[in-house]
Design a protein around this motif. Sequence first.
Motif, PDB file in Angstrom:
ATOM      1  N   HIS A 233      53.380  24.670 -48.527  1.00 44.01           N
ATOM      2  CA  HIS A 233      52.240  24.093 -47.806  1.00 44.01           C
ATOM      3  C   HIS A 233      52.256  24.477 -46.329  1.00 44.01           C
ATOM      4  CE1 HIS A 233      50.626  22.197 -51.228  1.00 44.01           C
ATOM      5  NE2 HIS A 233      51.418  21.139 -51.270  1.00 44.01           N
TER       6      HIS A 233
ATOM      7  N   TYR B  22      41.985  21.465 -51.336  1.00 44.09           N
ATOM      8  CA  TYR B  22      42.277  20.874 -50.032  1.00 44.09           C
ATOM      9  C   TYR B  22      41.694  21.709 -48.900  1.00 44.09           C
ATOM     10  CZ  TYR B  22      46.034  18.172 -52.359  1.00 44.09           C
ATOM     11  OH  TYR B  22      46.750  17.332 -53.169  1.00 44.09           O
TER      12      TYR B  22
ATOM     13  N   ASN C  98      47.321  15.644 -44.729  1.00 43.05           N
ATOM     14  CA  ASN C  98      47.501  14.281 -45.236  1.00 43.05           C
ATOM     15  C   ASN C  98      48.340  14.265 -46.510  1.00 43.05           C
ATOM     16  OD1 ASN C  98      46.136  12.770 -43.262  1.00 43.05           O
ATOM     17  ND2 ASN C  98      44.146  13.205 -44.188  1.00 43.05           N
ATOM     18  N   HIS C  99      48.062  15.200 -47.398  1.00 44.32           N
ATOM     19  CA  HIS C  99      48.835  15.295 -48.644  1.00 44.32           C
ATOM     20  C   HIS C  99      50.304  15.568 -48.351  1.00 44.32           C
ATOM     21  CE1 HIS C  99      50.212  16.588 -52.597  1.00 44.32           C
ATOM     22  NE2 HIS C  99      50.569  17.741 -52.058  1.00 44.32           N
TER      23      HIS C  99
ATOM     24  N   ASP D  30      57.325  21.900 -51.569  1.00 43.91           N
ATOM     25  CA  ASP D  30      56.065  21.504 -50.933  1.00 43.91           C
ATOM     26  C   ASP D  30      56.087  21.822 -49.437  1.00 43.91           C
ATOM     27  OD1 ASP D  30      55.018  20.534 -53.297  1.00 43.91           O
ATOM     28  OD2 ASP D  30      54.237  18.714 -52.374  1.00 43.91           O
TER      29      ASP D  30
ATOM     30  N   SER E  76      46.468   6.440 -50.733  1.00 42.82           N
ATOM     31  CA  SER E  76      45.843   7.516 -49.967  1.00 42.82           C
ATOM     32  C   SER E  76      45.779   7.100 -48.501  1.00 42.82           C
ATOM     33  CB  SER E  76      44.443   7.801 -50.506  1.00 42.82           C
ATOM     34  OG  SER E  76      43.815   8.824 -49.766  1.00 42.82           O
TER      35      SER E  76
ATOM     36  N   SER F 221      42.944  17.536 -45.288  1.00 43.25           N
ATOM     37  CA  SER F 221      43.424  16.865 -46.498  1.00 43.25           C
ATOM     38  C   SER F 221      44.787  17.394 -46.929  1.00 43.25           C
ATOM     39  CB  SER F 221      42.412  16.997 -47.638  1.00 43.25           C
ATOM     40  OG  SER F 221      42.149  18.340 -47.951  1.00 43.25           O
ATOM     41  N   LEU F 222      45.082  18.659 -46.632  1.00 47.33           N
ATOM     42  CA  LEU F 222      46.392  19.197 -46.976  1.00 47.33           C
ATOM     43  C   LEU F 222      47.474  18.618 -46.061  1.00 47.33           C
ATOM     44  CD1 LEU F 222      48.050  20.979 -48.795  1.00 47.33           C
ATOM     45  CD2 LEU F 222      47.549  22.934 -47.303  1.00 47.33           C
TER      46      LEU F 222
ATOM     47  N   GLN G  72      52.027  12.572 -46.958  1.00 44.99           N
ATOM     48  CA  GLN G  72      52.277  11.588 -48.009  1.00 44.99           C
ATOM     49  C   GLN G  72      53.514  11.975 -48.830  1.00 44.99           C
ATOM     50  OE1 GLN G  72      49.795  11.577 -51.489  1.00 44.99           O
ATOM     51  NE2 GLN G  72      49.863   9.359 -51.675  1.00 44.99           N
TER      52      GLN G  72
END
Length: 205
Positions: free
Chosen positions: A132, A46, A53-54, A128, A76, A50-51, A57
């Motif tokens: 993160h 990532y 976004n992850h 997470d 996605s 993108s991290l 999600q």
Amino acid sequence: MTDTSANKAPVNKIGDLLSAAVERAVPVVRAIPDERLAAPTPCAEYDVKSLVNHLLQVIVQFQALAAKQDSDFDQSVDYVAQGPDWRERFVDETGKLVAAWSAPGAEEGTTGAMSMPARTVGSMVLLDLTVHAWDLARATGQTYEPAPEGSGVLEVLRESVAGLAPTARKMGVFGEQVEVPGDASELEKLLAETGRDPSWAPAAA
């Protein structure tokens, strides 16, 4: 009959733990500069965008799991591309996450496609949110301070990771444990158990 309930250690509720973790994650996300969205993170697969976004999600899907509803991790969504208010979207969604896991019955029974204990599932999103947030802080030159001692966040996560780690490593979710010195902090030990190098820093320009 003697009532021994007063002698029992209090159980940390997932909703309270998430609230404490959110307090530490929100300032990190709000301070991510646009020019760092393409920067690498400690999660090699990532970049920062993108991290984010992850993580969003995960936060959205785990709201459904708290309510014993179906989740969809195959979809996605590019939250960052939806507009400049994605940082406040993060604030809103984490608030909904805390509310969902604070609702009566959220920690009871099982949830998810694998019918895992709900409290274990709640601990997964707590993990997470914590690791993160650290990833994003490191990637963007920020300092990350975990929820304070006494909140129960790191204690619960260390216990949860100890149980999840063997399966998580087989599935490639965790990397191999990283060695840290004996005087490492609880956060550093947690990061190492998930396969992260607590001393990770972006490469010099």
